[in-house]
Design an enzyme around this catalytic site. Structure first.
Site, short mmCIF file in Angstrom:
data_model
loop_
_atom_site.label_atom_id
_atom_site.label_comp_id
_atom_site.label_asym_id
_atom_site.label_seq_id
_atom_site.Cartn_x
_atom_site.Cartn_y
_atom_site.Cartn_z
N TRP A 1 0.81 -1.22 0.00
CA TRP A 1 0.00 0.00 0.00
C TRP A 1 0.85 1.27 0.00
O TRP A 1 0.31 2.37 -0.09
CB TRP A 1 -0.96 0.00 1.20
CG TRP A 1 -2.13 -0.92 0.99
CD1 TRP A 1 -2.45 -1.59 -0.16
CD2 TRP A 1 -3.14 -1.27 1.94
NE1 TRP A 1 -3.59 -2.33 0.03
CE2 TRP A 1 -4.04 -2.15 1.31
CE3 TRP A 1 -3.37 -0.93 3.27
CZ2 TRP A 1 -5.15 -2.68 1.94
CZ3 TRP A 1 -4.47 -1.45 3.92
CH2 TRP A 1 -5.35 -2.33 3.26
N HIS B 1 12.81 -2.55 -1.89
CA HIS B 1 11.91 -1.97 -2.89
C HIS B 1 12.62 -0.83 -3.62
O HIS B 1 13.38 -0.08 -3.02
CB HIS B 1 10.64 -1.46 -2.20
CG HIS B 1 9.56 -1.13 -3.17
ND1 HIS B 1 9.55 0.04 -3.89
CD2 HIS B 1 8.47 -1.83 -3.58
CE1 HIS B 1 8.50 0.05 -4.69
NE2 HIS B 1 7.82 -1.08 -4.53
N GLU C 1 11.69 1.98 -4.58
CA GLU C 1 11.46 3.33 -4.04
C GLU C 1 12.37 3.57 -2.84
O GLU C 1 12.85 4.69 -2.63
CB GLU C 1 9.98 3.51 -3.68
CG GLU C 1 9.13 3.63 -4.94
CD GLU C 1 7.69 3.20 -4.77
OE1 GLU C 1 7.22 3.04 -3.63
OE2 GLU C 1 7.02 3.01 -5.81
N GLY D 1 0.98 -2.88 -6.23
CA GLY D 1 0.88 -1.55 -5.62
C GLY D 1 -0.49 -0.95 -5.86
O GLY D 1 -1.46 -1.31 -5.19
C1 PEP Z 1 5.18 -1.83 -6.15
O1 PEP Z 1 5.42 -0.69 -5.80
O2 PEP Z 1 5.65 -2.78 -5.53
C2 PEP Z 1 4.36 -2.02 -7.34
C3 PEP Z 1 4.46 -3.13 -7.98
O3 PEP Z 1 3.55 -0.96 -7.71
P1 PEP Z 1 2.48 -0.95 -8.93
O4 PEP Z 1 1.71 -2.24 -8.84
O5 PEP Z 1 1.65 0.25 -8.67
O6 PEP Z 1 3.28 -0.87 -10.18
#
Ligand code: PEP
Length: 252
Positions: free
Chosen positions: A10, A98, A100, A237
């Protein structure tokens, strides 16, 4: 046979009410057996709501994960959260590596290895993310990048410790962009990652390790992705934030 897994990341979304409403509604649907699935489901809400999330889902098959931990056990690290703190409220799963966190919080492989160490000390299950940027893929470096990310972190662990890991292949260019990897691109990388585990730990570990795909997974593409031989689930995500979409992914 490896069980399919769906993990909701999330990120910094959903406040207290949104978190608790989502989980109560999800649980109700599960308890009333309104959906048909045989997957392992893990939800990763924000730090302040981990405790209440865990309480809501306690005693069910739905599990909760943290999105991060600090690499130190305790001490003067203002604003940080330790593995032992999370363990004390019953959390024992964590997402590490991750993209990010790698990009915005400069978490390099050496820091990630320390995070792995502390997580294993408290017997956390670790959802460890790897993946290349668009630039690296354009340079055809994706296999080297992913290999190196694993070599400098996860592959420092013993084969006994590997049972605590899930690997998530998340090409950075596909995260939050709506640009999903083709089934072939994803399967090829997953097969490659499994071959690295085979080389490092042998057949039993490589057959058992769960490798999830993440990057713009949604209710429309999840089924075909999860049908690929080496894709054992999805780290989701955006599409995990809406209950209806998430339920469709779980059932795909
Ligand atoms: C994530 O951040 O782990 C991810 C897969 O994001 P999204 O599904 O929004 O691409």
């Amino acid at each position: 046979m490896r069980k399919k897994i769906v993990i909701a990341n999330w990120k910094m979304n959903h406040d207290f009410h949104e978190t608790t409403n989502f989980l109560r509604n999800l649980l109700k649907i599960f308890l009333e057996k309104k959906i048909n699935h045989n997957k392992e489901i893990i939800i990763a809400p924000s730090f302040p709501f981990l405790h209440i999330s865990n309480q809501i889902l306690q005693g069910t098959t739905l599990k909760v994960a943290a999105q991060n931990i600090h690499q130190m056990d305790k001490g003067s690290y203002t604003g940080e959260v330790s593995a032992s703190m999370l363990k004390s409220i019953g959390i024992s799963k964590v997402i590490l590596g991750h993209s990010e966190r790698r990009e915005f919080f400069i978490e390099k492989n050496d820091i990630l290895l320390k995070k792995i160490r502390i997580a294993l000390k408290y017997e956390f299950h670790i959802i460890f993310c790897v993946g290349e940027t668009a630039f690296e893929r354009n340079q055809n470096q994706q296999f080297n990048i992913v290999k190196n990310q694993l070599k400098e972190t996860v592959f420092h662990c013993s084969s006994d410790e590997i049972r605590f890991f899930y690997i998530a292949y998340e090409p950075v260019w596909a995260i939050g962009t709506g640009k999903v990897a083709t089934y072939e691109q994803a399967q090829t990388m997953h097969e490659f990652i499994r071959s690295l585990f085979l080389e490092r730990y042998g057949e039993s570990v490589s057959n058992k390790i769960s490798i999830l795909y993440g990057g713009s997974v949604n209710n429309l593409n999840a089924k075909a992705l999860l049908l690929q031989k080496d894709i054992d689930g999805g780290l989701v995500g955006n599409s995990s934030l809406k209950l209806e979409k998430f339920l469709e992914i779980i059932q795909s």
